[in-house]
Structures are given as structure tokens and as C-alpha cells.
Design an enzyme around this catalytic site. Structure first.
Site, PDB file in Angstrom:
ATOM      1  N   GLU A  12       0.802  -1.219   0.000  1.00 14.03           N
ATOM      2  CA  GLU A  12       0.000   0.000   0.000  1.00 14.03           C
ATOM      3  C   GLU A  12       0.836   1.271   0.000  1.00 14.03           C
ATOM      4  OE1 GLU A  12      -3.923  -1.775   2.316  1.00 14.03           O
ATOM      5  OE2 GLU A  12      -2.344  -0.832   3.496  1.00 14.03           O
ATOM      6  N   ASP A 198     -11.590  -5.942  -2.488  1.00 14.00           N
ATOM      7  CA  ASP A 198     -12.542  -7.047  -2.394  1.00 14.00           C
ATOM      8  C   ASP A 198     -13.900  -6.484  -2.021  1.00 14.00           C
ATOM      9  OD1 ASP A 198     -12.826  -7.514   0.841  1.00 14.00           O
ATOM     10  OD2 ASP A 198     -10.822  -6.846   0.279  1.00 14.00           O
TER      11      ASP A 198
END
Length: 231
Positions: A12, A198
């Protein structure tokens, strides 16, 4: 302007770290801080570690040691709203804990005693992010509530229980409310900008592994646009 950007995982923060000029990295209490220049700003990039305790500890060190003027929390999240797809970006209007329950003492679900029920993102940062999202043509960017808990939301029953507690919840993840609570205590403006890796409860673990890099790229590119517009 001195801006802090926080991500939990190497995936990230890696792309943004590579964009920093004159980058210098140091580790404090296991938390990695990289200072550098980007878009005319002094940026402190923090790799906080996963979960609320890591996020709260590292954000406290960040604010005490580096004194940023604004905080942006980035990375991946699980989509909760029916309109969202993997790769979409969510800008926080408010952040809440979804795994705190002190309702026996008349607090709202998710409210930590002594704290507000939710933590409002800085209106100016949200407005700036909204301005940037108007230029996005290939991905959907929305704003709304993000909720945080120390669990990965792959269990449909747990997802259903959280849906019963929060209306209009857009995304869930594992750090944002901790970052927001620390910023609230220090009175530092913040915003959460997360890309979806997701959709919560729908084979989330498989999707997360497949789409984490895509989510990291989308959130990083969007944050660079925000930094370029930030005056």
C-alpha cells in the site's frame, strides 16, 4: 506544506515511496517513516502495520515526531455498499469502529466511551478529494462512511451483522478509525481514501490476494492527484 500519508502494508505504500524525491527512511518502534518531496509538499509516508493498535501507535509517533499539518490514510478496503466494485475508490465522510459495543451503558454502537460516535473527516480535504474525483473516468469514486475493526470481513454472517448496525456504510478495513481517533485527539485534519481490493463477504480472501496491487495503484494515483491540488 507537510502532509502525512499512512498505509498499513508494503503493497500500500511502495508505489508512493518510489515517487518521493530526496527520500530518507527511518524506523521507530517497528514503524517505517519515509520523508521526501512530492507535488511541492514535504511528505511523510508511514507504513503503520496492520490493525488498530499498530495504526494508533504509529500515528501517535507520526504526529509527535514529524508534526504534519494534514493526514491522509490510504490503502485497500472491502466494499460494503451494493453499488461498489473492486477497484473503486471510497473517500471518507465519517469513520467509525464496527467492533466496539458499549451499548449497555447507553453509548451508540461503535462508540468508544469519551469519544464521539464517529470521526468526521476534514471537510476541506473531502471537498478537494471530490474535486479530484471528477477527473476520474475509468474508476468509480464515491464518498461515504468507512468502518474499522480488527477482523478481515470474509464471513457473510459477520457482514450481515454489521449491515444491521450501520446504514449507508461504504467500506470496511482495519486501521482508519484508529488513525481518525488519534487525529481527533490531536486536532489534526484527516481524510481516508481507500481503493477496494474485495467486496466484503464474497470470497473476500481470494479477491484480496488477486486485487491488492490494483487497489494500491488506484489509491496511490488518486492521492497524488490530491497532493497536486492541495495548496
Amino acid at each position: 506544506m507537510r502532509i502525512a500519508v499512512i498505509g498499513a502494508m508494503e503493497e500500500e505504500v511502495r508505489i508512493l515511496r518510489d515517487k518521493l524525491e530526496q527520500a530518507e527512511t527511518e524506523t521507530v518502534a517497528g514503524c517505517e517513516f519515509t520523508k521526501g518531496l512530492l507535488a511541492g509538499h514535504e511528505v511523510i509516508l508511514l507504513k503503520s502495520g496492520i490493525g488498530k493498535v499498530n495504526a494508533a501507535m504509529s500515528t501517535t509517533i507520526l504526529l509527535e515526531k514529524y508534526k504534519p499539518e494534514k493526514v491522509i490514510n490510504t490503502g485497500s478496503a472491502g466494499g460494503f455498499h451494493h453499488s461498489l466494485n473492486v477497484g473503486d475508490v471510497v473517500i471518507s465522510t465519517e469513520v467509525r469502529h464496527h467492533d466496539v459495543d458499549v451499548t449497555a451503558f447507553n453509548y451508540e454502537y461503535g462508540q468508544v466511551p469519551g469519544m464521539p460516535p464517529g470521526f468526521k473527516a476534514d471537510e476541506a480535504l473531502v471537498a478537494l478529494a471530490e474535486k479530484c474525483m471528477q477527473a476520474e473516468e475509468n474508476i468509480q469514486v464515491v464518498k461515504g462512511m468507512i468502518a474499522t475493526g480488527d477482523s478481515f470481513m470474509s464471513d457473510p454472517n459477520r457482514v450481515a451483522a454489521i449491515r444491521d448496525k450501520f446504514e449507508n456504510l461504504y467500506a470496511v478495513e482495519m486501521e482508519a478509525a484508529a488513525v481518525a481517533q488519534v487525529c481527533h485527539q490531536y486536532e489534526i485534519p484527516f481524510v481516508i481514501i481507500r481503493a477496494l481490493s474485495d467486496i466484503a463477504g464474497k470470497e473476500s480472501n481470494v479477491s484480496f490476494d488477486q486485487f491488492l496491487d490494483q487497489a494500491a495503484l488506484h489509491s496511490t494515483n488518486f492521492i497524488v492527484k490530491v497532493l497536486e491540488e492541495l495548496k
